[in-house]
Design a protein around this motif. Structure first.
Motif, PDB file in Angstrom:
ATOM      1  N   VAL A 129      42.893  38.222  46.601  1.00 49.96           N
ATOM      2  CA  VAL A 129      43.375  36.961  46.023  1.00 49.96           C
ATOM      3  C   VAL A 129      42.629  36.592  44.736  1.00 49.96           C
ATOM      4  O   VAL A 129      43.181  35.908  43.886  1.00 49.96           O
ATOM      5  CB  VAL A 129      43.306  35.780  47.019  1.00 49.96           C
ATOM      6  N   THR A 130      41.380  37.043  44.606  1.00 52.83           N
ATOM      7  CA  THR A 130      40.663  36.707  43.376  1.00 52.83           C
ATOM      8  C   THR A 130      40.875  37.761  42.291  1.00 52.83           C
ATOM      9  O   THR A 130      40.289  37.675  41.215  1.00 52.83           O
ATOM     10  CB  THR A 130      39.150  36.542  43.637  1.00 52.83           C
ATOM     11  N   LEU A 131      41.740  38.738  42.581  1.00 47.98           N
ATOM     12  CA  LEU A 131      41.992  39.822  41.631  1.00 47.98           C
ATOM     13  C   LEU A 131      42.452  39.332  40.250  1.00 47.98           C
ATOM     14  O   LEU A 131      41.990  39.853  39.235  1.00 47.98           O
ATOM     15  CB  LEU A 131      43.001  40.812  42.221  1.00 47.98           C
ATOM     16  N   PRO A 132      43.340  38.310  40.178  1.00 49.82           N
ATOM     17  CA  PRO A 132      43.730  37.839  38.835  1.00 49.82           C
ATOM     18  C   PRO A 132      42.527  37.424  37.988  1.00 49.82           C
ATOM     19  O   PRO A 132      42.471  37.725  36.798  1.00 49.82           O
ATOM     20  CB  PRO A 132      44.629  36.631  39.118  1.00 49.82           C
ATOM     21  N   MET A 133      41.549  36.771  38.632  1.00 53.55           N
ATOM     22  CA  MET A 133      40.352  36.354  37.886  1.00 53.55           C
ATOM     23  C   MET A 133      39.476  37.536  37.537  1.00 53.55           C
ATOM     24  O   MET A 133      38.920  37.625  36.447  1.00 53.55           O
ATOM     25  CB  MET A 133      39.534  35.378  38.724  1.00 53.55           C
TER      26      MET A 133
END
Lengths: 182, 176
Positions: free
Chosen positions: B138-142
């Motif tokens: 879920v934190t991959l975009p960041m």
């Protein structure tokens, strides 16, 4: 002129907008999950709103006051074992979710910390938190906690070293150049 | 579906003290900086706000994904996936759940402890803890925003793969 601004906004907030539309659809079509989703959302939002402004102010202060030479000396490509150790301790001592580490990564890159040390910092932040370790010790027992700490230490170094090999220099240069503009 | 709320209360209290300390420290640093050099301090605040503004869209995206994912993967589902048997499938399931969810350690550890007590195997539980910490879907975009697509994907893939031998090691030590 106006079109250009619109374009920038859409490009910048496109993913966020899509996720918000998706959230709305999710809440409408899955009403039995909506209470839980909204409660999590408001909780996470309040955490973020509380923690994020001071972190970014501190990062700004760090950026302005700490000279590049110091970070290059402490964590730069020539810093060796000590640099890795510092990255490890900085990551382990910090509290907060993984997304809190990324803005710090940008500042460290800007100040000239080496790519390996930055990877060690990220992995340590995610895996070997000192306050969390005590908690793990209590919940899962010392064998579980200690053996996980040891194997994860090895894993952090292994992943950092392997990534340093797998990421081409050109990509690293690009990331460091992008960090200058943050 | 009450457990997440129970944990949320504990978590909120925990964060309360941290937040106060964080603000006290930030305020002290700001005051000291302003005392030393007002211009530099102003520049620092502006820089901080600028980088906050730059990452804000990714924050929103992560926030939304986390909320949806956490409402789907509640404690009941996690228990069902990890606790069925301690075989191969539950380990894979544990790795997937651990990679997707974003739960702080002080919530995950008691849940893991509970799972072990109710008969889940060490290998799936250790895999869950490992992926939970090292892999962040879920934190991959960041992560992509800061580390680039290539590095972010490689890091998460390596961490995912590493979680299995790590879990076997933990299970081996616990069984010693």
């Amino acid at each position: 002129m106006g079109g250009g601004v619109m374009k920038t906004i859409v490009r910048k907030y496109g993913t966020a907008l899509i996720s918000l539309i998706f959230l709305t659809a999710f809440l409408i079509f899955w009403p039995q999950k909506s209470a839980q989703t909204i409660s999590t959302l408001s909780y996470q939002l309040s955490t973020m709103l509380q923690i994020i402004p001071p972190i970014f102010i501190l990062l700004g202060l760090f950026d302005v006051w700490v000279p590049r030479e110091i970070i290059i000396r402490l964590m730069g490509p020539g810093s060796g074992f000590k640099g890795g150790l510092l990255g490890f301790f900085l990551g382990s001592a910090a509290a907060g979710p993984l997304y809190g580490a990324f803005p710090i990564v940008a500042v460290l890159m800007k100040k000239g910390a080496s790519f390996t040390n930055i990877l060690i910092f990220i992995s340590a932040w995610s895996t070997t938190k000192i306050p969390m370790f005590l908690f793990e010790l209590n919940a899962l027992g010392y064998r579980f906690a200690v053996s996980r700490l040891i194997i994860d230490l090895a894993g952090i170094l292994f992943i950092a070293a392997l990534m340093n090999l797998l990421i081409p220099q050109r990509e690293k240069d690009r990331l460091y150049a992008a960090a200058q503009n943050r | 579906m009450t457990p997440p709320h129970r944990f949320l209360i504990i978590e909120t209290m925990k964060i309360g003290l941290n937040v106060i300390l964080l603000y006290a420290f930030t305020l002290a640093a700001l005051l000291f900086s302003a005392y030393k050099d007002r211009k530099k301090t102003k520049k620092a605040v502006l820089k901080g706000l600028k980088s906050l503004n730059n990452i804000l869209p990714q924050f929103i995206t992560v926030l939304v994904i986390v909320s949806i994912v956490l409402s789907l993967f509640d404690e009941a589902l996690m228990t069902r996936i990890l606790g069925e048997d301690s075989g191969f499938l539950s380990t894979i399931g544990a790795a997937v759940v651990g990679s997707i969810t974003l739960i702080p350690g002080f919530i995950a550890f008691p849940v893991a402890s509970e799972l072990l007590r109710s008969g889940a195997g060490i290998v799936p539980v250790a895999t869950f803890i490992s992926t939970l910490m090292m892999v962040g879907i879920v934190t991959l975009p960041m992560e992509i925003e800061y580390l680039g697509k290539r590095a972010a994907i490689i890091r998460n893939t390596l961490a995912f793969g590493f979680s299995f031998p790590a879990a076997l090691f933990v299970a081996w030590v616990v069984a010693l």
